[in-house]
Scaffold this motif. Structure first.
Motif, PDB file in Angstrom:
ATOM      1  N   TRP A 116       0.863  -1.171   0.000  1.00 34.61           N
ATOM      2  CA  TRP A 116       0.000   0.000   0.000  1.00 34.61           C
ATOM      3  C   TRP A 116       0.904   1.227   0.000  1.00 34.61           C
ATOM      4  O   TRP A 116       1.885   1.286   0.755  1.00 34.61           O
ATOM      5  CB  TRP A 116      -0.888   0.068   1.253  1.00 34.61           C
ATOM      6  CG  TRP A 116      -1.853  -1.056   1.402  1.00 34.61           C
ATOM      7  CD1 TRP A 116      -3.082  -1.175   0.820  1.00 34.61           C
ATOM      8  CD2 TRP A 116      -1.687  -2.229   2.205  1.00 34.61           C
ATOM      9  NE1 TRP A 116      -3.679  -2.359   1.196  1.00 34.61           N
ATOM     10  CE2 TRP A 116      -2.834  -3.029   2.047  1.00 34.61           C
ATOM     11  CE3 TRP A 116      -0.658  -2.691   3.040  1.00 34.61           C
ATOM     12  CZ2 TRP A 116      -3.005  -4.241   2.687  1.00 34.61           C
ATOM     13  CZ3 TRP A 116      -0.806  -3.913   3.678  1.00 34.61           C
ATOM     14  CH2 TRP A 116      -1.968  -4.670   3.501  1.00 34.61           C
ATOM     15  N   SER A 161      -1.477  -0.131  -4.851  1.00 33.09           N
ATOM     16  CA  SER A 161      -1.489  -1.282  -3.958  1.00 33.09           C
ATOM     17  C   SER A 161      -1.220  -2.533  -4.764  1.00 33.09           C
ATOM     18  O   SER A 161      -1.899  -2.798  -5.758  1.00 33.09           O
ATOM     19  CB  SER A 161      -2.840  -1.416  -3.243  1.00 33.09           C
ATOM     20  OG  SER A 161      -2.876  -2.624  -2.506  1.00 33.09           O
ATOM     21  N   GLU A 194      -8.173  -2.298  -3.125  1.00 36.48           N
ATOM     22  CA  GLU A 194      -7.559  -1.691  -1.953  1.00 36.48           C
ATOM     23  C   GLU A 194      -6.751  -0.444  -2.300  1.00 36.48           C
ATOM     24  O   GLU A 194      -6.171   0.188  -1.424  1.00 36.48           O
ATOM     25  CB  GLU A 194      -6.663  -2.713  -1.253  1.00 36.48           C
ATOM     26  CG  GLU A 194      -7.442  -3.875  -0.675  1.00 36.48           C
ATOM     27  CD  GLU A 194      -6.602  -4.734   0.248  1.00 36.48           C
ATOM     28  OE1 GLU A 194      -5.481  -4.333   0.559  1.00 36.48           O
ATOM     29  OE2 GLU A 194      -7.094  -5.797   0.659  1.00 36.48           O
ATOM     30  N   THR A 195      -6.691  -0.096  -3.584  1.00 38.70           N
ATOM     31  CA  THR A 195      -5.921   1.068  -4.010  1.00 38.70           C
ATOM     32  C   THR A 195      -6.752   2.329  -3.983  1.00 38.70           C
ATOM     33  O   THR A 195      -6.300   3.384  -3.523  1.00 38.70           O
ATOM     34  CB  THR A 195      -5.371   0.852  -5.432  1.00 38.70           C
ATOM     35  OG1 THR A 195      -4.616  -0.353  -5.466  1.00 38.70           O
ATOM     36  CG2 THR A 195      -4.489   2.015  -5.848  1.00 38.70           C
TER      37      THR A 195
END
Length: 438
Positions: A134, A154, A160-161
């Motif tokens: 991350w 990420s 999750e980015t």
């Protein structure tokens, strides 16, 4: 029979007890060492790693700050993509023939963005090529609030980015010492005031806050900030500040306050300020997990110090269909003279403190002739292992042109940390260099 040749033959026939087993053990150790070395070499080859003179990871890739151990605090706030107009604009932007980045708004109009194309492209590439689990880099123009870069990546996937730049994915850690330093300066504590201490690298115990014969190290407030010395900050906060004073300063720096970006609030950086004296002191030193920071907010904290204590409101769209967008006026946070003093204190982080190695390359300044003010932060959790590093800062010190905030969350094997990413952003923008050598 009793000559030298016979003696040599007799010695060659003698075996000491356990000698054969010792040789086998040494052989096993050597084999294990070779395997470990091969594994490390393979890990290093997984990304375009900058090497130092002896072939290892260069010190500039990391940070000299000892990480503070936390419990389950480094995971992103959530795994779902974050929807915000600013993120959508950055993702859909394209380069125009005039070198400006543009994006189409939902209503069909064309927005001209403040992004610096080269800086944005280089920072996206460095995060991607080093495959950070991350990571985010945000850069702003201190005097105006123009966002120059909003890069994030990420290795865990797109879900999750999205929005890492606008989410409080990690505690503020020692970056919060900037706020504490501002409050101490305002309370009359000089940057040259000395305090002696012992311990406190990863944890602070109540006994450390009392003067003791074990207090063998003495630093000034400025040196404590540069070296990120935890106990001196806890001691000074306990003696010169009250929770309400520190909370007031933090809120003036927009902790626990929404930051509007393109008309939509960004998730605030949460602030928990305990009343318990010991918990308050450790919070002032940057130990409280309830004080978190978004990368955008980190850039604004640095920009506020750079802008003589005035927080310029951030913006990403500077024109719509060719018509300039009116920006909001800055907000006063800190007395200009105190902000300038705080900036000089932050310079020690780069010249003599926790980011010194990160701002050297081959033992020479990475930004020759340019004075940089900054602050590092570092923390980790054991299960699962994750390591978070921060750097917020600005340059040049005398006439700031860019403020940056970088956060990198790594796992067991890492290639870069936040001070290196921030350094390359500053160097790319101010000197036009490439972020790394392939």
């Amino acid at each position: 029979m009793f000559g030298r040749r016979a003696n040599r033959r007799r010695r060659s026939e003698i075996r000491l007890p356990g000698e054969r087993g010792g040789r086998r053990t040494r052989a096993k150790i050597l084999l294990a060492g070779l395997l470990v070395g091969a594994g490390a070499a393979y890990a290093l080859l997984q990304a375009p790693v900058l090497l130092d003179a002896v072939g290892g990871v260069a010190p500039s890739m990391g940070s000299g700050e000892t990480p503070v151990e936390v419990e389950a605090a480094l995971a992103p706030a959530d795994a779902a993509p974050m929807r915000h107009p600013a993120i959508d604009l950055v993702r859909s932007a394209s380069l125009g023939p005039d070198g400006r980045m543009r994006a189409v708004l939902p209503d069909g109009r064309t927005a001209t963005l403040t992004l610096d194309f080269e800086l944005q492209r280089k920072m996206e590439r460095i995060l991607r090529d080093y495959r950070v689990p991350w990571g985010s880099l945000v850069a702003v123009e201190p005097g105006t609030g123009r966002i120059l870069a909003l890069a994030e990546h990420s290795a865990k996937g797109v879900a999750e980015t999205a929005g890492l730049s606008l989410r409080p994915i990690a505690p503020a850690a020692s970056v919060f010492k900037i706020v504490t330093s501002a409050a101490l300066l305002e309370a009359g504590v000089g940057s040259d005031q000395r305090i002696c201490y012992h311990g406190g690298l990863r944890r602070i115990r109540p006994a450390m806050l009392e003067d003791s014969r074990r207090d063998s190290r003495c630093v000034t407030l400025a040196e404590a900030l540069g070296k990120s010395a935890n106990v001196p900050f806890a001691k000074l906060a306990q003696r010169h500040l009250a929770p309400l004073q520190l909370r007031d300063m933090a809120e003036r720096f927009f902790f626990d306050r929404p930051i509007a970006l393109e008309g939509v609030d960004v998730v605030p950086s949460p602030l928990q300020m305990p009343d318990d004296p010991f918990e308050f002191a450790t919070t002032a030193a940057g130990f409280h997990q309830g004080v978190r920071l978004t990368p955008l907010h980190g850039a604004l904290v640095a920009a506020t110090v750079a802008n003589d204590g005035n927080l310029a409101q951030p913006f990403l769209v500077e024109a719509i269909d060719g018509q300039q967008v009116t920006s909001l006026p800055p907000r006063h946070v800190l007395d200009p003279l105190m902000a300038q003093e705080l900036g000089r204190m932050m310079e020690q982080t780069v010249t003599n403190g926790t980011a010194r190695a990160a701002f050297l390359e081959r033992r020479r300044p990475a930004l020759p002739g340019i004075r940089v003010a900054g602050k590092t932060g570092s923390l980790f959790e054991r299960n699962p292992f994750r390591d978070a590093s921060w750097f917020v800062g600005y340059a040049p010190l005398e006439a700031p042109r860019i403020a940056v905030s970088a956060v990198i969350v790594n796992e067991e094997i890492w290639h870069i940390r936040a001070p290196y990413v921030a350094r390359e952003a500053l160097r790319s923008y101010l000197l036009g260099t490439s972020p790394y050598r392939p």
